[in-house]
Structures are given as C-alpha cells and as structure tokens.
Design an enzyme around this catalytic site. Structure first.
Site, PDB file in Angstrom:
ATOM      1  N   CYS A 110       0.810  -1.219   0.000  1.00 50.84           N
ATOM      2  CA  CYS A 110       0.000   0.000   0.000  1.00 50.84           C
ATOM      3  C   CYS A 110       0.843   1.270   0.000  1.00 50.84           C
ATOM      4  CB  CYS A 110      -0.953  -0.001   1.189  1.00 50.84           C
ATOM      5  SG  CYS A 110      -0.159  -0.403   2.765  1.00 50.84           S
ATOM      6  N   SER A 135      -5.448   0.408   9.780  1.00 50.38           N
ATOM      7  CA  SER A 135      -6.154  -0.506   8.881  1.00 50.38           C
ATOM      8  C   SER A 135      -5.183  -1.322   8.039  1.00 50.38           C
ATOM      9  CB  SER A 135      -7.128   0.258   7.981  1.00 50.38           C
ATOM     10  OG  SER A 135      -6.465   1.306   7.294  1.00 50.38           O
ATOM     11  N   HIS A 139      -2.972   6.387   4.614  1.00 48.93           N
ATOM     12  CA  HIS A 139      -1.538   6.508   4.870  1.00 48.93           C
ATOM     13  C   HIS A 139      -1.050   7.873   4.391  1.00 48.93           C
ATOM     14  CE1 HIS A 139      -1.533   2.454   6.035  1.00 48.93           C
ATOM     15  NE2 HIS A 139      -0.782   1.897   5.092  1.00 48.93           N
TER      16      HIS A 139
END
Length: 345
Positions: free
Chosen positions: A132, A162, A245
């Site tokens: 990610c 998460s 993020h």
C-alpha cells in the site's frame, strides 16, 4: 466491465475483502458472478455485496475452474498455498500479498505507472499488487521520474492501523475508549499502545536494521519504475489513524527540473489530485484520503538543501487505492474496460 465475468474474492471477510466486494458491486452488479471465499472458520458468515449479501464459501473446497479472476487478499501463506492452483485452473490471479511481488517472472503493477505490463496477459497468469505505501508513492513520483529521473528518495510514512487488518482497527478503537475513560490499556496486535501514540515499527526487523515494511518501499519502487538504480531510504511509522496513509517524501532528481514543471506534471498525472492550501488546509488522511480513490499531493516545494531536491506530502486511502482499488483497476485493464473515468474523488 464486460458482462458475465466470474470473480472470486479470497479473504472476503477481511478489511480489504470488504472494500473489494464494495467496488465489485459498483462495477459488476448483477452482470457478473462473484464468489466470497475465506477459511473454513468463516463458513456460515455472510458478507455485503451492494444491496444484497453473499454466503462465504470455504476456499479449500472451492473449484476455480470457470472463474475468470481471483482476487487474493488473505495473507501470503494463503496465496502461496492456493493461488498457483487457481492459476492452473485457468483463472487470472491478482494477488494483494507479498508472496509473488519479488519474483522476476511475475509483474508488479500499478496501472497508472506500468499498466502496459498487463497487455497480452491471459488466463492462468499471476499479477502482484504492490504494498500500500509503495502504490501511493509511485503514482506520485513516476511523472517526475519519467521527466528528470530520480536518483534517491527519502520517505517517512505515517501509516494507519487498517494496514494491519480488522483486529488493529478494533484495537485502536478499544484503546482510545479505554484511555479516555482512564482504564488500563491492553495490547494485542501491536506490542505497544497505539492510541495517542506513534510506533516506529511496521513488520519484522531485518538484518540491516530496517523493517520489512521499509525495505518493501525500496524493493518495489525500483521494480515498478523499471529502474533498479533508484535508492529508497524509508522510515515506516504506525499512527493512530483508522484509514489513510501519509508520506513525507524528499526526492533528488538526476536532471534539473523546475518546481512549476514538476507541479504541472503532477496536475496532469492520472490518479493524482494536487491540493494547495488556499485557506482550506493541505491534504490529510482524514479530510481527503479516507473513502476516496485518488492519491493526493500537497506541500510541493523545492528542497532548499539540495539543488535538485523536491519535497512533497502524499496521502491516500491504503485499503482502497493501496489495495482493493488497485487490484480492480488491474482486473479492468485486463478485461478491457479501464476505470479512469470512474475514479471517486
């Protein structure tokens, strides 16, 4: 998207699986067939798929024959055991774990950056979804790399819980409530309390003193940009944010490039939204990224300590663009119906 696609979602009960099903419900609906798969312990559960629910089937007993795409997001060990079998059955596998990312014969794809690797991909292939934090980084820096080359990237990531799964989300919520009510904090997913804290530790520590999460940024960025000479020096930090993020990025280009030229490249880049202050504040995980599709860039400026240095701030929803959406974009590129016109800002 083409009518009649058959798609299996492996890890359907997890945080990423939930968003995969949400995206597929929007794009496939009743025109295709979607199977929700998980481990045997999830049998009897039902998961949301648009306005209806799907029964969760046992991955170990599922027959992938006749399935067009399998989206794996249930951990590297699950992908190691089941993805090759799905591919051997003629299914195109899009894997969201670290299991296949570093194999030379398997493409590691962010469609906005190296989507051409998907041209000619057929049944039985395995495609790897990057980490990610890597995805949002390369979406933003790729236009600058194409124009001037990037020699080095220093990045500090501020990663939401998460990224560690559903139990981590629950742990942050529980610890926050406990802290506010003066109760003792109990740890579980994280070794130290995450509520009202920041943890400079994501994934396992490597022999060189970096964590595996930090090394992923180095390993994956070069592969995606097709330039192994790009050096990435990362510090990965877990922060008490539920979704989204953030990254503070300091890059050094090989050739000189004006800051306004870099700004124009970012403004024109697919999947990127530039957010200037204009009295409303800069892009943040909560106000911009969470629940949305683009990669947001703010605080673009010249690094005053380096003649070819550029600094920027990047935020994105790690579960959407950092995982589920990127996988669906890969699926749509292969099946011939690009997603670009339907990005949700």
């Amino acid at each position: 998207m083409s009518d009649g696609l058959k798609i299996a979602v492996v890890g359907a009960t997890g945080a990423v699986g939930e968003v995969l099903l949400e995206l597929l419900a929007e794009r496939v609906g009743s025109a295709g067939e979607v199977h929700a798969l998980a481990s045997e312990r999830s049998l009897g559960k039902r998961v949301s798929f648009g306005r209806r629910e799907l029964d969760v089937a046992d991955l170990a007993e599922f027959d992938f024959s006749g399935v067009d795409f399998a989206l794996f997001s249930a951990g590297a060990s699950v992908s190691r055991e089941h993805a090759p079998g799905a591919a051997a059955a003629g299914c195109t596998v899009i894997d969201n774990t670290s299991e296949f990312r570093y194999r030379e014969d398997i493409p590691l794809v962010v469609p906005e950056v190296n989507g051409d690797l998907l041209d000619g991909i057929g049944p039985g292939a395995i495609i790897a979804n990057p980490n990610c934090s890597t995805i949002q980084l390369v979406v933003a820096v790729a236009p600058i790399h194409r124009a001037a080359g990037i020699e080095r990237i220093n990045v500090a990531t501020y990663q939401s819980v998460s990224g560690a799964g559903r139990r981590a989300l629950e742990e942050l919520a529980r610890q926050t409530a406990d802290r506010l009510n003066l109760r003792e904090i109990e740890t579980g997913v994280f070794r130290q309390p995450i509520a009202f804290n920041v943890l400079p530790e994501i994934d396992a520590l490597q022999d060189n003193g970096y964590t595996r999460e930090e090394m992923k940024l180095h390993w994956e960025t070069g592969k995606i940009l097709r330039d192994d000479t790009v050096q990435v020096n990362a510090t990965a930090v877990r922060v008490p944010v539920f979704f989204g993020h953030s990254e503070a990025v300091h890059l050094e280009t090989r050739e000189a490039i004006g800051i306004e030229e870099a700004r124009a490249l970012l403004q024109a880049a697919p999947g990127v939204v530039c957010v200037e202050d204009e009295g409303q504040g800069y892009a943040t995980a909560v106000t911009h990224a969470a629940g949305h599709d683009p990669v947001y860039v703010s605080r673009l400026r010249r690094d005053h300590t380096h003649p070819r240095g550029i600094d920027l701030w990047i935020v994105a929803d790690n579960v959407r663009k950092g995982a589920a959406l990127n996988a669906v974009q890969i699926l749509e590129r292969i099946s011939g119906n690009p997603l670009a016109a339907r990005i949700r800002a």
